[in-house]
Scaffold this motif. Structure first.
Motif, mmCIF file in Angstrom:
data_model
loop_
_atom_site.group_PDB
_atom_site.id
_atom_site.type_symbol
_atom_site.label_atom_id
_atom_site.label_comp_id
_atom_site.label_asym_id
_atom_site.label_seq_id
_atom_site.Cartn_x
_atom_site.Cartn_y
_atom_site.Cartn_z
ATOM 1 N N LYS A 197 5.388 -7.390 -0.101
ATOM 2 C CA LYS A 197 5.348 -6.087 0.887
ATOM 3 C C LYS A 197 6.311 -7.599 2.258
ATOM 4 C CE LYS A 197 0.553 -5.340 2.126
ATOM 5 N NZ LYS A 197 -1.032 -5.050 3.229
ATOM 6 N N GLU A 198 6.563 -8.607 2.244
ATOM 7 C CA GLU A 198 7.205 -8.834 2.949
ATOM 8 C C GLU A 198 8.752 -8.893 3.018
ATOM 9 O OE1 GLU A 198 8.994 -13.588 3.807
ATOM 10 O OE2 GLU A 198 7.822 -13.566 2.067
ATOM 11 N N THR A 199 9.501 -8.629 1.457
ATOM 12 C CA THR A 199 10.793 -8.632 0.642
ATOM 13 C C THR A 199 10.928 -6.443 1.604
ATOM 14 O OG1 THR A 199 10.213 -9.459 -0.963
ATOM 15 C CG2 THR A 199 11.954 -7.876 -1.016
ATOM 16 N N ALA A 200 9.272 -5.670 1.171
ATOM 17 C CA ALA A 200 10.307 -4.335 1.782
ATOM 18 C C ALA A 200 10.299 -4.477 3.583
ATOM 19 C CB ALA A 200 8.921 -3.998 1.299
ATOM 20 N N GLY A 201 9.064 -5.392 4.508
ATOM 21 C CA GLY A 201 9.256 -5.555 5.446
ATOM 22 C C GLY A 201 10.740 -5.538 5.930
ATOM 23 N N THR A 226 1.533 -13.747 5.114
ATOM 24 C CA THR A 226 0.334 -13.879 6.046
ATOM 25 C C THR A 226 -0.683 -14.244 4.105
ATOM 26 O OG1 THR A 226 0.053 -13.070 8.105
ATOM 27 C CG2 THR A 226 -2.520 -13.692 6.502
ATOM 28 N N GLU A 227 0.225 -12.732 3.745
ATOM 29 C CA GLU A 227 -1.077 -12.767 2.488
ATOM 30 C C GLU A 227 -0.598 -13.261 1.410
ATOM 31 O OE1 GLU A 227 -0.883 -8.522 0.186
ATOM 32 O OE2 GLU A 227 -1.274 -8.040 2.232
ATOM 33 N N GLN A 228 0.635 -13.339 1.427
ATOM 34 C CA GLN A 228 0.978 -14.935 0.532
ATOM 35 C C GLN A 228 0.378 -16.497 0.617
ATOM 36 O OE1 GLN A 228 5.335 -15.518 -0.332
ATOM 37 N NE2 GLN A 228 5.247 -13.813 0.765
ATOM 38 N N ALA A 229 0.484 -16.582 2.293
ATOM 39 C CA ALA A 229 -0.446 -17.749 2.636
ATOM 40 C C ALA A 229 -1.676 -17.747 2.360
ATOM 41 C CB ALA A 229 -0.401 -17.568 3.837
ATOM 42 N N LYS A 230 -2.515 -17.064 2.302
ATOM 43 C CA LYS A 230 -3.954 -16.505 1.700
ATOM 44 C C LYS A 230 -4.030 -17.468 -0.198
ATOM 45 C CE LYS A 230 -6.032 -13.262 4.729
ATOM 46 N NZ LYS A 230 -6.658 -12.078 5.298
ATOM 47 N N GLY A 231 -3.113 -16.339 -0.309
ATOM 48 C CA GLY A 231 -3.054 -17.063 -2.168
ATOM 49 C C GLY A 231 -3.097 -17.938 -2.364
ATOM 50 N N ASP A 232 -1.629 -18.847 -0.955
ATOM 51 C CA ASP A 232 -1.381 -20.245 -2.116
ATOM 52 C C ASP A 232 -2.785 -21.153 -1.247
ATOM 53 O OD1 ASP A 232 0.726 -19.439 -2.240
ATOM 54 O OD2 ASP A 232 1.916 -20.172 -0.054
ATOM 55 N N GLY A 259 1.826 -9.905 -1.409
ATOM 56 C CA GLY A 259 2.180 -10.725 -0.587
ATOM 57 C C GLY A 259 3.690 -10.756 -0.574
ATOM 58 N N LYS A 260 4.353 -11.473 -1.266
ATOM 59 C CA LYS A 260 5.946 -10.952 -1.856
ATOM 60 C C LYS A 260 6.557 -10.071 -1.085
ATOM 61 C CE LYS A 260 9.323 -13.421 -2.039
ATOM 62 N NZ LYS A 260 10.088 -14.593 -1.291
ATOM 63 N N GLY A 264 13.262 -3.563 7.717
ATOM 64 C CA GLY A 264 13.439 -3.980 9.445
ATOM 65 C C GLY A 264 12.211 -3.564 10.238
ATOM 66 N N ASN A 265 11.472 -4.291 9.310
ATOM 67 C CA ASN A 265 9.709 -3.949 10.454
ATOM 68 C C ASN A 265 8.905 -5.362 10.407
ATOM 69 O OD1 ASN A 265 7.118 -3.156 10.244
ATOM 70 N ND2 ASN A 265 6.701 -1.230 9.097
ATOM 71 N N GLU A 266 8.801 -6.112 11.167
ATOM 72 C CA GLU A 266 8.381 -7.016 11.690
ATOM 73 C C GLU A 266 7.076 -7.683 10.880
ATOM 74 O OE1 GLU A 266 10.118 -10.309 11.599
ATOM 75 O OE2 GLU A 266 11.673 -8.728 11.545
ATOM 76 N N GLU A 267 6.364 -6.479 11.655
ATOM 77 C CA GLU A 267 4.947 -6.191 11.493
ATOM 78 C C GLU A 267 4.806 -6.495 10.131
ATOM 79 O OE1 GLU A 267 0.440 -4.183 12.557
ATOM 80 O OE2 GLU A 267 3.242 -3.256 13.658
ATOM 81 N N MET A 268 5.238 -5.652 8.469
ATOM 82 C CA MET A 268 5.161 -5.708 7.728
ATOM 83 C C MET A 268 5.146 -7.200 6.819
ATOM 84 S SD MET A 268 6.660 -3.343 4.408
ATOM 85 C CE MET A 268 5.263 -1.839 5.265
ATOM 86 N N THR A 269 6.060 -7.285 7.446
ATOM 87 C CA THR A 269 6.978 -9.016 7.025
ATOM 88 C C THR A 269 6.047 -9.869 7.134
ATOM 89 O OG1 THR A 269 9.275 -8.459 7.332
ATOM 90 C CG2 THR A 269 8.974 -10.450 7.124
ATOM 91 N N ALA A 270 5.637 -9.333 9.052
ATOM 92 C CA ALA A 270 5.006 -10.522 8.965
ATOM 93 C C ALA A 270 3.416 -11.086 8.254
ATOM 94 C CB ALA A 270 4.063 -10.680 10.204
#
Length: 57
Positions: free
Chosen positions: A19-23, A37-43, A16-17, A27-33
């Motif tokens: 994906k967020e960084t790459a997004g 979300t993946e990070q939150a699932k992992g948490d 998730g981290k 400048g891809n907001e969808e990938m960042t989001a």
């Protein structure tokens, strides 16, 4: 089994981290989001495993 779940949680957080960084980098907001979300699932998965460990003792 618990080690398996803990490893899954760490992997999900890491993925998730990335994906967020790459997004953010492209400048891809969808990938960042999706990364957040993946990070939150992992948490959540990690919190569940910690709670299980606390009740085992």
């Amino acid at each position: 089994m618990a080690k398996d779940e803990k490893a899954k949680a760490k992997a999900e957080q890491g993925k998730g981290k990335v994906k967020e960084t790459a997004g953010r980098a492209v400048g891809n907001e969808e990938m960042t989001a999706k990364g957040r979300t993946e990070q939150a699932k992992g948490d959540l998965r990690q919190a569940k495993e910690k709670a299980k460990d606390a009740f085992k003792r």
